[in-house]
Structures are given as structure tokens and as C-alpha cells.
Design an enzyme around this catalytic site. Structure first.
Site, mmCIF file in Angstrom:
data_model
loop_
_atom_site.group_PDB
_atom_site.id
_atom_site.type_symbol
_atom_site.label_atom_id
_atom_site.label_comp_id
_atom_site.label_asym_id
_atom_site.label_seq_id
_atom_site.Cartn_x
_atom_site.Cartn_y
_atom_site.Cartn_z
ATOM 1 N N LYS A 78 0.849 -1.200 0.000
ATOM 2 C CA LYS A 78 0.000 0.000 0.000
ATOM 3 C C LYS A 78 0.878 1.241 0.000
ATOM 4 O O LYS A 78 1.889 1.302 0.698
ATOM 5 C CB LYS A 78 -0.916 -0.020 1.219
ATOM 6 C CG LYS A 78 -1.960 1.099 1.251
ATOM 7 C CD LYS A 78 -2.870 0.950 2.462
ATOM 8 C CE LYS A 78 -3.912 2.048 2.530
ATOM 9 N NZ LYS A 78 -4.818 1.900 3.695
ATOM 10 N N SER A 153 -9.678 1.959 2.874
ATOM 11 C CA SER A 153 -8.813 2.700 1.979
ATOM 12 C C SER A 153 -7.791 1.821 1.249
ATOM 13 O O SER A 153 -7.143 2.273 0.300
ATOM 14 C CB SER A 153 -8.047 3.774 2.769
ATOM 15 O OG SER A 153 -7.216 3.181 3.753
ATOM 16 N N SER A 177 -9.976 -0.429 7.115
ATOM 17 C CA SER A 177 -9.410 -0.235 5.774
ATOM 18 C C SER A 177 -8.694 -1.434 5.190
ATOM 19 O O SER A 177 -8.274 -1.395 4.037
ATOM 20 C CB SER A 177 -8.461 0.971 5.779
ATOM 21 O OG SER A 177 -9.186 2.169 5.861
#
Length: 486
Positions: A78, A153, A177
Site C-alpha cells: 500500500k 482505503s 481499511s
């Protein structure tokens, strides 16, 4: 089975036995990215040259018999986890050209294990969002239906794993997330106990809530990745010096000694899609059929969790993001000559609308005269929620619930209604407020063929219980073999 479709567990065996090479596996993943990421939009940066160099080094380690279970495995990261020499943007224009001079602890540990880092994955800007529509660069789409959100996210991480563009990925979880996009994309995602995994090198959103964790194609894959990144780190003051078991050694002795709690507050929640409720009910019955005893439990302060979270998280974001002022690093509006005007213009142009909204909310909540009324009260609610979980875990080994109230919804549906997006975290954010571990594991599909996830939560540092229940449910449900068609 094609190489890009392998799980980490399967690939690890083939690599160890020298039936495939890391170079072959990495080339297959890079080819898969070339083939489908134009549709999905999961990657912000693909480091093909670096990945192939790491794969070559991994093959040498494998040949010398110096490998770990993760050696030669291609993973995605990420894009808010620092990678030395590789762009890390947090999906924000304000950090568009930021290249970290160091690795996050989790990245350093993965590199030491011989992992191949393929690239950096899209996300909601600074992890503020639940749809991955709030990236400063591109929208990520759900591989199961390209018109739907992948969740957020960590939507790029979940979508990349679901679309076989990496064998596993790291995400971060501040209010759901990792677990929510895992649910929407039909993969497994783990939020470890707060302090179990180092946050050093994780670009902060809300420091008392953020936690790095894995997303994978199976429960075992996530356990293997957590083995690679967990453990005390003296560089992180919130890292806990707690003994770390070998998570991949998952107990498979049945669930007859396990008591699971079913919260009344979750099953009666407003906005729960009937198809989600039915899939979770079937999963609970399956876990009961495996020997677990299911009991109803109370989490009385759940109704206040969303409000408390959306005071605490923006308040911490307001403080953490104050550093992006155009002076120290990152984007700067060089057209301005006045200092205050430069600050204002830099932050207005560099931050997206959702990040600006949360900074404003947090700054207001922390301002003179409002701190006690907002942040202070939210912190008190947080303590009550923590106590709710302590009471339940005094009699139960785990808690079962939905992950998200609905399957993945159409892209654009909540762009003009941020409150609706915030409410989609209703089942996940309590675990962050309490600091306990949680896992999302696929438990069914909607009538439209969209994945639905089951959430399992356990007491602090009891990730082995999560893996035990999730693995045995996974084997009984046989849902992780299904793939989206791209």
C-alpha cells in the site's frame, strides 16, 4: 493452474522444491499487471526492474538453501508504507514525488525474508475513505464488477490480490481499511492487534488507530505474511514487546472448545443488507456445525462508535497532517510570495476534498473551548467500547459479525454523501477503537455475484484464535477458490 493464480502457500512449496523460479513467478505477475491493471487501476507504481532484481537474488537464496517461507514471493505494498528509493505518495498530490530515504520496518523485514516487492498500490488519499475513489491519481475498480467500488482505503491492495496481480499485499487499517475492502473483493484481510506490527515508516493518519496488516488469497497466506512482519520494534514507541507465535501453524483440531459471541447490536443494525445478513447467518451456522458454541452477547456502546471514531480519527489527522506545509518536503505552491498565503495555497491544491474535510473536522474538535466537548467525550466513549469487549471476551473466545453492511456499491454513489460512506464502517471501526485484532474471510456472494465477508474478532494478541476459526470455516465453506473474470 497459472503461476499468477497461485497462493503464497502453493508458490512457496514450488519454489522450495525448485519446480519454479522466482524470476518465472515475478514475470508472470508483471505480465498479469500489464494484462488487467488497465481495467482495475490497482497500482500507482510498478517497479518491474527492481522486482526482477529481487527475484534473481531470491533464486540465489533458494539455490543455496537459505530461504524463508516468503522468499521469492511477489507482494504489493500500500502506497503509504515507506519503501527506500521507491516512490511513496499516500495517493496524494502533496507527496506526488516523495521518494523515502528509508524502508518502513515491515518492508525491511519482508526484504530480509527475500520477498519480491512488485510495486505500490492505490488507496484513498492518506487512507481517508472507504471506496478508493478519493485517491489523488485514479479510481480503483472492483475486479468482480468494474462498475463497483473495491472498498477502501486499502482498495488497491484488495483489488490487486483478487485480480491475481500479486500473491499477497500489505494494507493499513484505521477503521476497517483492510477488512472492508477484503470483504468487497472476496479476499482475506487481517487487522492485527494494535502494537503487534511496527508502524515505523507508515505515514500516519490517526496514530492511535493505524495498524499495518496483510491481505491474501487464503487464511494461511495472511498468517504467513503476518509471520514475516510481526514483532516488537524499538523504533516504534507503540510497538508491544509481546511474544510472537508462529501464526502459520494454525490449529486444525476442530472448534469444540471455542465459544463465539454474536452481538445483538450488529445483527439489528440499520442499513444491513438482507443478503449480507443471510450470508453471515449461514456462516455462523457453519461455524456452529464445526463444534463452536454460539452465544448472544451485548456490546451496548456500539451505537456511539461511529461518532466517537469520526472525532478521534480526524483530530489525530489534523495534528499529523500539519507537517505538510510546503516548507519541509512535498508539494509547494511556488507562485505565492507571502508565507501564510503559501501555506493556504499549498494545502488547498495538495490535499483532496475528503482530506480537507477531515482536517477541518479535526481542527474544530481540538480547538479551544471544544476539546472537552468533542475529543474528550469521544475518548470516554472509546473507553466504554474497550470495556464492552473486555466483558465479552471474559466469556467468549471470539466475536462474529458482518464486515460491511452492504456488498460493494456503484462507483460514485457516496461521493456527494460522505456520511453514507462513514456509516459503511459501522461494523469494523470498534475493533480499532478497542485495539483488538480482526479478520475478514469470504462467506458468500450477493445475488449480483459480489463477495460478502465475515468478520471475526478476538481479544488482544489472540490472532491464533482468529486464524483457527477462519481457517476451519474457509475449508468448510470452500469460497476462496472462486475468481473474478477479467
Amino acid at each position: 493452474m497459472k503461476l499468477h493464480e497461485l497462493t503464497i502457500e502453493q508458490a512457496g512449496i514450488l519454489l522450495k522444491n525448485r519446480e519454479i523460479s522466482s524470476m518465472e513467478l515475478t514475470r508472470a505477475i508483471l505480465a498479469r499487471i500489464d494484462a488487467v491493471d488497465g481495467q482495475v487501476g490497482a497500482y500507482l507504481t510498478v517497479d518491474a526492474e527492481g522486482a526482477l532484481a529481487q527475484a534473481q537474488a531470491a533464486d540465489l537464496r533458494l539455490a543455496d538453501g537459505e530461504s524463508t517461507p516468503l522468499t521469492g514471493i511477489p507482494l504489493g505494498i500500500k502506497d503509504l508504507i515507506c519503501t527506500h528509493g521507491l516512490r511513496t505518495t499516500c495517493a496524494s498530490k502533496i507527496l506526488e514525488n516523495f521518494i523515502p530515504p528509508y524502508d518502513a520496518t515491515v518492508v525491511a523485514r519482508l526484504k530480509k525474508a527475500g520477498v519480491v516487492i512488485v510495486g505500490k498500490l492505490n488507496m484513498d488519499e492518506f487512507a481517508m475513505g472507504s471506496t478508493t475513489e478519493h485517491s489523488g491519481f485514479q479510481v480503483t475498480r472492483n475486479p468482480w464488477n468494474l462498475d463497483r467500488i473495491p472498498g477502501g482505503s486499502s482498495g488497491g491492495s484488495a483489488a490487486a490480490v483478487a485480480a491475481d496481480m500479486c500473491l499477497g499485499a500489505l494494507g493499513s487499517d484505521t477503521g476497517g481499511s483492510i477488512r472492508q475492502p477484503a470483504s468487497h473483493c472476496g479476499v482475506v484481510g487481517v487487522k492485527p492487534t494494535y502494537g503487534r506490527v511496527s508502524r515505523y515508516g507508515l505515514v500516519a493518519f490517526a496514530s492511535s488507530l493505524d495498524q499495518i496488516g496483510p491481505l491474501g488469497k487464503s487464511v494461511v497466506d495472511c498468517a504467513m505474511m503476518l509471520d514475516g512482519i510481526a514483532g516488537h520494534d524499538p523504533q516504534d514507541a507503540t510497538s508491544i514487546p509481546e511474544p510472537v507465535p508462529t501464526f502459520a501453524h494454525i490449529a486444525t483440531d476442530g472448534l469444540t472448545d471455542v465459544v463465539v459471541g454474536i452481538p445483538k447490536a450488529y445483527s439489528a443494525a440499520k442499513g444491513l443488507d438482507p443478503q449480507v445478513g443471510a450470508a453471515v447467518e449461514r456462516a455462523i451456522k457453519t461455524i456452529g456445525s464445526l463444534g463452536a458454541r454460539c452465544v448472544e452477547v451485548a456490546l451496548p456502546h456500539t451505537d456511539h462508535a461511529v461518532a466517537a471514531y469520526y472525532v478521534i480519527a480526524p483530530s489525530e489527522a489534523s495534528s499529523n497532517l500539519a507537517r505538510y506545509d510546503g516548507v519541509k518536503y512535498g508539494f509547494r505552491d511556488k507562485t505565492q510570495t507571502d508565507l501564510l498565503q503559501m501555506y493556504r495555497s499549498t494545502r488547498s491544491k495538495g490535499f483532496g476534498a475528503e482530506v480537507q474535510r477531515r482536517i477541518i473536522l479535526g481542527t474544530y474538535a481540538l480547538s479551544a473551548g471544544y476539546y472537552d466537548a468533542y475529543y474528550g467525550k469521544a475518548s470516554q466513549i472509546r473507553t466504554l467500547i474497550q470495556n464492552d469487549f473486555k466483558k465479552v471476551f471474559a466469556t467468549c473466545d471470539a466475536i462474529l459479525s458482518p464486515v460491511a453492511p452492504t456488498p460493494a456499491y456503484p462507483i460514485g454513489e457516496t461521493l456527494d454523501d460522505p456520511l453514507a460512506m462513514y456509516l459503511s464502517d459501522v461494523f469494523t471501526l470498534s475493533a480499532n477503537l478497542a485495539g483488538i485484532p480482526g479478520i475478514s474471510v469470504p462467506c458468500g456472494f450477493s445475488d449480483d455475484g459480489l463477495p460478502i465477508g465475515l468478520q471475526i474478532m478476538a481479544r488482544h494478541f489472540n490472532e491464533p484464535m482468529l486464524f483457527k476459526i477462519a481457517r476451519q470455516f474457509e475449508q468448510a465453506a470452500t469460497l476462496t477458490n472462486k475468481k473474478p473474470s477479467l
